[in-house]
Design a protein around this motif. Structure first.
Motif, PDB file in Angstrom:
ATOM      1  N   ALA A 353    -144.121  28.797   2.866  1.00 32.81           N
ATOM      2  CA  ALA A 353    -143.524  28.363   1.598  1.00 32.81           C
ATOM      3  C   ALA A 353    -142.045  28.005   1.769  1.00 32.81           C
ATOM      4  O   ALA A 353    -141.558  27.017   1.205  1.00 32.81           O
ATOM      5  CB  ALA A 353    -143.679  29.469   0.548  1.00 32.81           C
ATOM      6  N   LEU A 354    -141.313  28.784   2.556  1.00 36.72           N
ATOM      7  CA  LEU A 354    -139.898  28.478   2.797  1.00 36.72           C
ATOM      8  C   LEU A 354    -139.735  27.166   3.550  1.00 36.72           C
ATOM      9  O   LEU A 354    -138.826  26.371   3.257  1.00 36.72           O
ATOM     10  CB  LEU A 354    -139.253  29.632   3.570  1.00 36.72           C
ATOM     11  CG  LEU A 354    -137.760  29.477   3.900  1.00 36.72           C
ATOM     12  CD1 LEU A 354    -136.951  29.383   2.619  1.00 36.72           C
ATOM     13  CD2 LEU A 354    -137.293  30.630   4.772  1.00 36.72           C
ATOM     14  N   ARG A 357    -140.301  24.381   1.177  1.00 37.66           N
ATOM     15  CA  ARG A 357    -139.209  24.268   0.211  1.00 37.66           C
ATOM     16  C   ARG A 357    -137.981  23.601   0.822  1.00 37.66           C
ATOM     17  O   ARG A 357    -137.319  22.768   0.172  1.00 37.66           O
ATOM     18  CB  ARG A 357    -138.843  25.661  -0.304  1.00 37.66           C
ATOM     19  CG  ARG A 357    -137.689  25.696  -1.292  1.00 37.66           C
ATOM     20  CD  ARG A 357    -138.046  24.998  -2.576  1.00 37.66           C
ATOM     21  NE  ARG A 357    -136.962  25.056  -3.547  1.00 37.66           N
ATOM     22  CZ  ARG A 357    -136.993  24.446  -4.726  1.00 37.66           C
ATOM     23  NH1 ARG A 357    -138.069  23.730  -5.077  1.00 37.66           N
ATOM     24  NH2 ARG A 357    -135.972  24.551  -5.561  1.00 37.66           N
ATOM     25  N   THR A 358    -137.647  23.941   2.023  1.00 34.63           N
ATOM     26  CA  THR A 358    -136.421  23.432   2.654  1.00 34.63           C
ATOM     27  C   THR A 358    -136.637  22.192   3.498  1.00 34.63           C
ATOM     28  O   THR A 358    -135.665  21.656   4.045  1.00 34.63           O
ATOM     29  CB  THR A 358    -135.817  24.530   3.532  1.00 34.63           C
ATOM     30  OG1 THR A 358    -136.787  24.921   4.537  1.00 34.63           O
ATOM     31  CG2 THR A 358    -135.429  25.741   2.699  1.00 34.63           C
TER      32      THR A 358
END
Length: 412
Positions: A353-354, A357-358
């Motif tokens: 997920a990170l 997101r980034t």
């Protein structure tokens, strides 16, 4: 070069059911596959798994048996079932009815005029309740059926029965007391995790023994810190020499010798437990006996060797933990593995997920690195002009740079 996926096989319970549905014994199935009957027994119990060509032949045979079973079931469904015969209630004593008929046929009947008379009702014997109480026989009270054992009780019984002997046998393989005890406990913990399968096995002790031997002879044991510190040898010089001789044998030969001459298994059963063919197991056994007889000529007789192995295992004081301790240890290890798997899954999901997101959503071309430009004269610091430069500057100022402002025609 990569290997293709292994041929899928049904569960051990389904393998046994297909063989029994086809009315085949383990010996007949082993002949069709080309293995020993003990190998088929190990496959159906789940202790071992076929590999290579044997796996393909076994899977093909099981598929054929399953197809035959399906065709037989379809044929039985199409065939109409015959109607059951009508039930008739007995009207008298079944045992005395044929005798009465035979006597009636044997006696001649007198000649009488035909008179219509009603048929008499057959007499029934009196029920046992009509007899007086004094002549009744005492009816024995049914004994209560023993209560079935719970899984924990069955596991404890199996552990108390076989754990001490398995620890002594494993000590002959490793020569280390603590490692032998730990190997047997790990094997029983694995059996408790898979107890439904082990409880239905025809030889639960053999299932646990194979697991303990695999763990004890694992090559990863040599990398443990405890393996670097040797344990005190046996006190008896003869036991010490025999143990050193066993430890010098290759692991496969040592395991075959312990199973055949120590435990007392048959050669096909030894081959099945070591996942080898019967000729290979016999060859390993002979090589191991030759190696032992080369250092200890007094043990050339198999009977003497069996007795000495039993004495060596019995002389060591090897204890085992209590069954509840082993069960709780296995349950704690299972909970730890479950929690570790959950934590790893959560960490993996969070990292994914990170990253999503980034991560950049459009392409940004990279900036090209700078390069040195050559051939440009260096800059000179300003100074006073010379006379020639002053004259040139005045000339440039006096003359028009773009020519006359307007062109006019002239006559020549």
């Amino acid at each position: 070069m990569t290997r293709g996926p292994a041929t899928p096989l049904p569960s051990p319970k389904a393998r046994r059911r297909l063989r029994e549905a086809a009315s085949l014994t383990q010996t007949q199935l082993a002949e069709r596959v080309g293995v020993a009957p003990g190998t088929v027994r190990a496959w159906e119990s789940g202790r071992t798994t076929p590999r290579g060509r044997k796996r393909e032949a076994y899977a093909k045979l099981l598929k054929t048996l399953a197809e035959e079973e399906e065709s037989a079931a379809r044929q039985a469904a199409r065939t109409p079932q015959p109607a059951p015969p009508p039930k008739t209630e007995p009207t008298g004593d079944r045992a005395s009815a044929p005798e009465a008929c035979a006597e009636a046929e044997a006696e001649p009947e007198p000649e009488l005029e035909p008179v219509a008379m009603p048929m008499p009702m057959p007499m029934r014997e009196s029920a046992p309740e009509a007899q007086p109480r004094s002549t009744r026989e005492p009816v024995p009270e049914p004994r209560p059926a023993p209560a079935p054992l719970t899984p924990a009780q069955a596991f404890d019984a199996l552990y108390e029965f076989s754990a001490p002997a398995l620890v002594r046998q494993t000590f002959l393989l490793t020569g280390r007391r603590e490692q032998a005890r730990e190997s047997v406990e790990r094997a029983f913990q694995t059996a408790w995790e898979r107890w439904p399968e082990v409880a239905r096995d025809r030889d639960p002790v053999g299932w646990v023994r194979a697991t303990a031997y695999e763990y004890a002879l694992s090559p990863w044991q040599r990398f443990r810190p405890r393996h670097r510190h040797p344990e005190p040898p046996p006190a008896d010089p003869g036991d010490r020499t025999l143990l050193n001789t066993l430890l010098r044998l290759p692991p496969r030969h040592r395991r075959t010798l312990v199973l055949y001459d120590g435990v007392g298994l048959d050669l096909p059963e030894t081959a099945a437990e070591t996942e080898a063919s019967t000729p290979a197991a016999a060859h390993r056994l002979l090589r191991a006996r030759e190696a032992v007889a080369g250092r200890l000529p007094a043990l050339a007789d198999p009977q003497v060797l069996h007795r000495r192995l039993a004495e060596l295992a019995s002389n060591e004081r090897l204890g085992a933990a209590r069954p509840p301790t082993v069960r709780r240890g296995g349950e704690r290890r299972a909970r730890f593995r479950t929690r570790a798997a959950i934590a790893f899954t959560v960490a993996l999901i969070g990292t994914t997920a990170l990253t999503v997101r980034t991560a950049p959503t459009h392409y940004e071309p990279p900036v090209s690195p700078g390069q040195a430009v050559r051939g440009v004269p260096p800059r000179v610091a300003p100074g006073s002009l010379s006379d020639e430069e002053l004259e040139l500057r005045q000339k440039l100022r006096d003359q028009m740079q773009d020519g006359p402002e307007r062109l006019s025609p002239q006559l020549e």
